[in-house]
Design an enzyme around this catalytic site. Structure first.
Site, mmCIF file in Angstrom:
data_model
loop_
_atom_site.group_PDB
_atom_site.id
_atom_site.type_symbol
_atom_site.label_atom_id
_atom_site.label_comp_id
_atom_site.label_asym_id
_atom_site.label_seq_id
_atom_site.Cartn_x
_atom_site.Cartn_y
_atom_site.Cartn_z
ATOM 1 C CE LYS A 42 -3.443 2.705 2.799
ATOM 2 N NZ LYS A 42 -2.254 3.757 3.007
ATOM 3 C CB THR A 96 2.627 6.280 10.964
ATOM 4 O OG1 THR A 96 2.105 7.735 10.545
ATOM 5 C CG2 THR A 96 1.928 5.429 10.255
ATOM 6 N N GLY A 97 4.810 4.501 12.947
ATOM 7 C CA GLY A 97 5.234 3.233 13.390
ATOM 8 C C GLY A 97 4.665 2.933 14.727
ATOM 9 C CB CYS A 143 14.508 8.247 6.516
ATOM 10 S SG CYS A 143 15.181 6.705 5.273
ATOM 11 N N GLY A 152 8.258 5.116 7.265
ATOM 12 C CA GLY A 152 7.548 6.283 7.552
ATOM 13 C C GLY A 152 7.545 7.161 8.769
ATOM 14 C CB SER A 153 5.849 9.577 10.687
ATOM 15 O OG SER A 153 4.731 8.984 10.851
ATOM 16 C CB THR A 154 8.794 8.069 15.185
ATOM 17 O OG1 THR A 154 10.082 7.982 14.522
ATOM 18 C CG2 THR A 154 8.800 7.419 16.542
HETATM 19 P P1 NDP Z 1 3.168 8.715 7.529
HETATM 20 O O1 NDP Z 1 4.099 7.870 8.319
HETATM 21 O O2 NDP Z 1 1.865 9.177 8.480
HETATM 22 O O3 NDP Z 1 2.585 7.680 6.374
HETATM 23 C C1 NDP Z 1 3.511 6.875 5.630
HETATM 24 C C2 NDP Z 1 2.735 5.666 5.329
HETATM 25 O O4 NDP Z 1 1.902 5.119 6.582
HETATM 26 C C3 NDP Z 1 1.400 6.183 4.315
HETATM 27 O O5 NDP Z 1 1.170 5.228 3.277
HETATM 28 C C4 NDP Z 1 0.254 6.380 4.997
HETATM 29 O O6 NDP Z 1 -0.842 6.007 4.557
HETATM 30 C C5 NDP Z 1 0.502 5.030 6.005
HETATM 31 N N1 NDP Z 1 -0.209 5.179 7.394
HETATM 32 C C6 NDP Z 1 -0.676 6.294 8.136
HETATM 33 N N2 NDP Z 1 -1.036 5.859 9.379
HETATM 34 C C7 NDP Z 1 -1.322 4.280 9.159
HETATM 35 C C8 NDP Z 1 -1.911 3.407 10.150
HETATM 36 N N3 NDP Z 1 -2.394 3.962 11.180
HETATM 37 N N4 NDP Z 1 -1.754 2.255 9.755
HETATM 38 C C9 NDP Z 1 -1.267 1.760 8.652
HETATM 39 N N5 NDP Z 1 -0.692 2.640 7.632
HETATM 40 C C10 NDP Z 1 -0.605 4.113 7.788
HETATM 41 O O7 NDP Z 1 4.224 9.778 6.896
HETATM 42 P P2 NDP Z 1 3.471 11.024 6.348
HETATM 43 O O8 NDP Z 1 3.582 10.765 4.716
HETATM 44 O O9 NDP Z 1 2.357 11.859 6.804
HETATM 45 O O10 NDP Z 1 4.775 12.079 6.719
HETATM 46 C C11 NDP Z 1 4.708 12.584 8.031
HETATM 47 C C12 NDP Z 1 6.315 12.499 8.263
HETATM 48 O O11 NDP Z 1 6.907 11.450 8.390
HETATM 49 C C13 NDP Z 1 7.193 13.489 7.606
HETATM 50 O O12 NDP Z 1 6.854 14.734 8.125
HETATM 51 C C14 NDP Z 1 8.647 12.806 7.707
HETATM 52 O O13 NDP Z 1 9.162 13.534 8.915
HETATM 53 C C15 NDP Z 1 8.284 11.568 8.234
HETATM 54 N N6 NDP Z 1 8.662 10.632 6.993
HETATM 55 C C16 NDP Z 1 9.593 9.817 7.399
HETATM 56 C C17 NDP Z 1 9.862 9.017 6.117
HETATM 57 C C18 NDP Z 1 10.975 7.987 6.031
HETATM 58 O O14 NDP Z 1 11.660 7.522 5.119
HETATM 59 N N7 NDP Z 1 11.282 7.518 7.455
HETATM 60 C C19 NDP Z 1 9.251 8.981 4.827
HETATM 61 C C20 NDP Z 1 8.268 10.026 4.809
HETATM 62 C C21 NDP Z 1 7.915 10.718 5.827
HETATM 63 P P3 NDP Z 1 -2.273 6.854 4.812
HETATM 64 O O15 NDP Z 1 -2.108 8.404 5.050
HETATM 65 O O16 NDP Z 1 -3.098 6.427 3.831
HETATM 66 O O17 NDP Z 1 -2.610 6.277 6.196
#
Ligand code: NDP
Length: 479
Positions: free
Chosen positions: A173, A228-229, A280, A224-226
């Site tokens: 996804k 969300t992790g 990241c 992705g973000s901490t």
């Molecule tokens: P998020 O961590 O919010 O989202 C990344 C992915 O996770 C998206 O595909 C999102 O899809 C999905 N997601 C979000 N919430 C859930 C959930 N509860 N369960 C399952 N999937 C989920 O990143 P953002 O895109 O909003 O960026 C926010 C911050 O993250 C940035 O400001 C940056 O600091 C950091 N970031 C870090 C990255 C890295 O490489 N480590 C990469 C990108 C961002 P959906 O929105 O459809 O839920």
């Protein structure tokens, strides 16, 4: 406007609901994709679960061949994938130091081929008169891959190839900001894979929650973000899913006293600003000894003023726009906070004219730990440079952060740098480089930057569980 379908069980799937995808260079939609609801997501999980039986029974070398074929279809479709990457992420085709759409697509193919060649042989841990102990690696089942918007194709490849090679099937996804290239790559991959082995869906929070809680998903790999992790970890806990979490970083780079800045600064600049800092493991806090602080600030600001920011499709563009409006708002708020906290904006510090999400490369001096711009990950084209007086102090400052993804030491004397490297609390330390990942080197964070590693044999093993087979002779061997 072209609509990109989902891919389920080897078939493109159109749904009644479409979601528009914005090109951040124009602020306007350039394509749309079909949206999955929970029912459609269930179908994708079901297809992957059904395909697991035959896929997991293939030999390792058969799966290696399939993974090479995925690398080959990515390569064969590079121009199209580059164009899509450029439009959905905003990153230039070429880019600063060659870090752009070409590198993302070419790197994905290269990574796929490299990973495909990894072997997972049975390890013999003991073989003597008292018995034989073998360590086998077994696939887990269906892996859910959830990816962000900064390097959508590369990160998808990082997730998908080792998962498939180890014998798992996948539902991916992508981020709603950048779903297009992933959907297209999965469509291309399905031209060579058996149906159901690799499925792609999009969708809202409900779909994400389903993937991270569904009993038929054995593992979630997330970048992705901490915050969300953490949510994913909580959601996955009920069924004890395996997790690899590659989360945010706020990497420190340390320039040791006496370093030749003429050599170091151009390289440091690229490590901070490539892809607009939206990586990241970009260098996000630069610590320079007070004896060279002014020279480093002047050099970085001078370089930043020369950078060509624009639409990534235009020849010569070095940096594109910030990928989305929400991220641009974070960048603006951190620069505003830096000004309030006494930071001196040496260059940039503002949006650039136009409809896209363009922000001038920005260098800020005069701050230290405790300022928001130093403590928080800007994930944009903004770099704070911090002065330090002693090595003990700078190690403390570098480690004074919840994140622990990467770090770097810059020095003419490699022994001096090496002596400091092991004191950094992070998953990877580079010396005279930063953020350069490679497919044979495990990569992952400590502290709040994640769990587990990707890449190389260690990364591949995370897509498996161990099975020890312990064989005891019933009777002593006849002499
Ligand atoms: P998020 O961590 O919010 O989202 C990344 C992915 O996770 C998206 O595909 C999102 O899809 C999905 N997601 C979000 N919430 C859930 C959930 N509860 N369960 C399952 N999937 C989920 O990143 P953002 O895109 O909003 O960026 C926010 C911050 O993250 C940035 O400001 C940056 O600091 C950091 N970031 C870090 C990255 C890295 O490489 N480590 C990469 C990108 C961002 P959906 O929105 O459809 O839920």
């Amino acid at each position: 406007m072209q609509n990109f379908p989902l891919m389920i069980n080897g078939e493109p799937v159109e749904t009644p609901q479409h979601s528009e995808v914005i090109n951040p260079a124009t602020g306007l939609p350039f394509a749309s994709c079909s949206q999955a609801d929970v029912h459609v997501a269930q179908q994708a999980i079901g297809a992957a679960a059904q395909a697991f039986d035959s896929w997991s029974k293939l030999s390792h070398s058969q799966r290696q061949e399939y993974c090479h074929q995925i690398g080959a279809v990515i390569e064969a479709n590079m121009p199209e994938l580059m164009q899509l990457i450029c439009q959905e992420t905003g990153k230039p085709m070429g880019g600063l130091n060659g870090v752009g759409a070409g590198m993302e697509v070419g790197g994905s193919a290269f990574w796929a081929h490299f990973t495909a060649d990894l072997e997972l042989p049975v390890e013999v841990l003991q073989d003597d008169d008292s018995g034989r102990v073998e360590l086998h690696r077994k696939p887990l089942g269906v892996v859910a891959s959830i990816t962000p918007w900064n390097w959508p194709l590369l990160i998808a490849t990082w997730h998908v190839i080792p998962a498939l090679l180890a014998g798992n099937t996948v539902v991916i996804k992508p981020s709603p900001y950048t779903p297009i290239t992933t959907l297209r790559m999965v469509e291309l991959a399905n031209s060579v894979l058996p149906p159901g082995v690799l499925n792609a869906i999009t969708g809202d929070g409900e779909v994400g929650n389903l993937l991270t809680s569904h009993p038929q998903i054995a593992k979630v790999i997330f970048t992705g973000s901490t915050p969300t992790g953490r949510k994913i970890m909580a959601s996955a806990s009920a069924s004890l899913k395996r997790l690899t979490l590659e989360l945010g970083g706020n990497d420190a780079g340390i320039v040791l006293p006496g370093t030749n800045l003429d050599s170091a600064l151009p390289a440091i600049f690229g490590c901070c600003f490539h892809n607009n800092g939206q990586t990241c493991a970009a260098l996000k806090r630069l610590y320079v000894h007070r004896s060279q602080y002014q020279a480093a600030c002047d050099g970085m600001a001078a370089k930043a003023r020369t950078i060509k920011v624009g639409n990534g499709l235009e020849e010569g563009t070095e940096l594109g726009p910030v990928q989305n409006a929400a991220q641009l708002a974070i960048v603006e708020s951190l620069v505003a906070a830096a000004k309030e906290e006494g930071g001196k904006v040496l260059c940039g510090g503002e949006r650039l004219p136009g409809d896209g999400y363009f922000y001038a490369p920005t260098v800020v001096a005069g701050l230290s730990n405790g300022s928001r711009l130093v403590d928080e990950e800007p994930f944009g084209p903004v770099l704070p440079i911090v002065a330090y007086d002693s090595l003990e102090e700078v190690i403390e400052l570098a480690n004074d952060n919840d994140a622990g993804l990467g770090g770097s030491v810059w020095a003419d004397d490699l022994d001096d740098a090496h002596a400091l490297a092991g004191k950094l609390a992070c998953g990877t330390v580079w010396i005279n480089d930063h953020g350069a990942v490679q497919p044979n080197m495990p990569f992952g964070g400590v502290k709040q930057s994640g769990l587990g590693v990707e890449f190389g044999l260690e990364g591949l093993k995370e897509m498996t569980s161990c099975q020890s087979i312990c064989i005891k002779p019933l009777a002593p061997k006849p002499s």
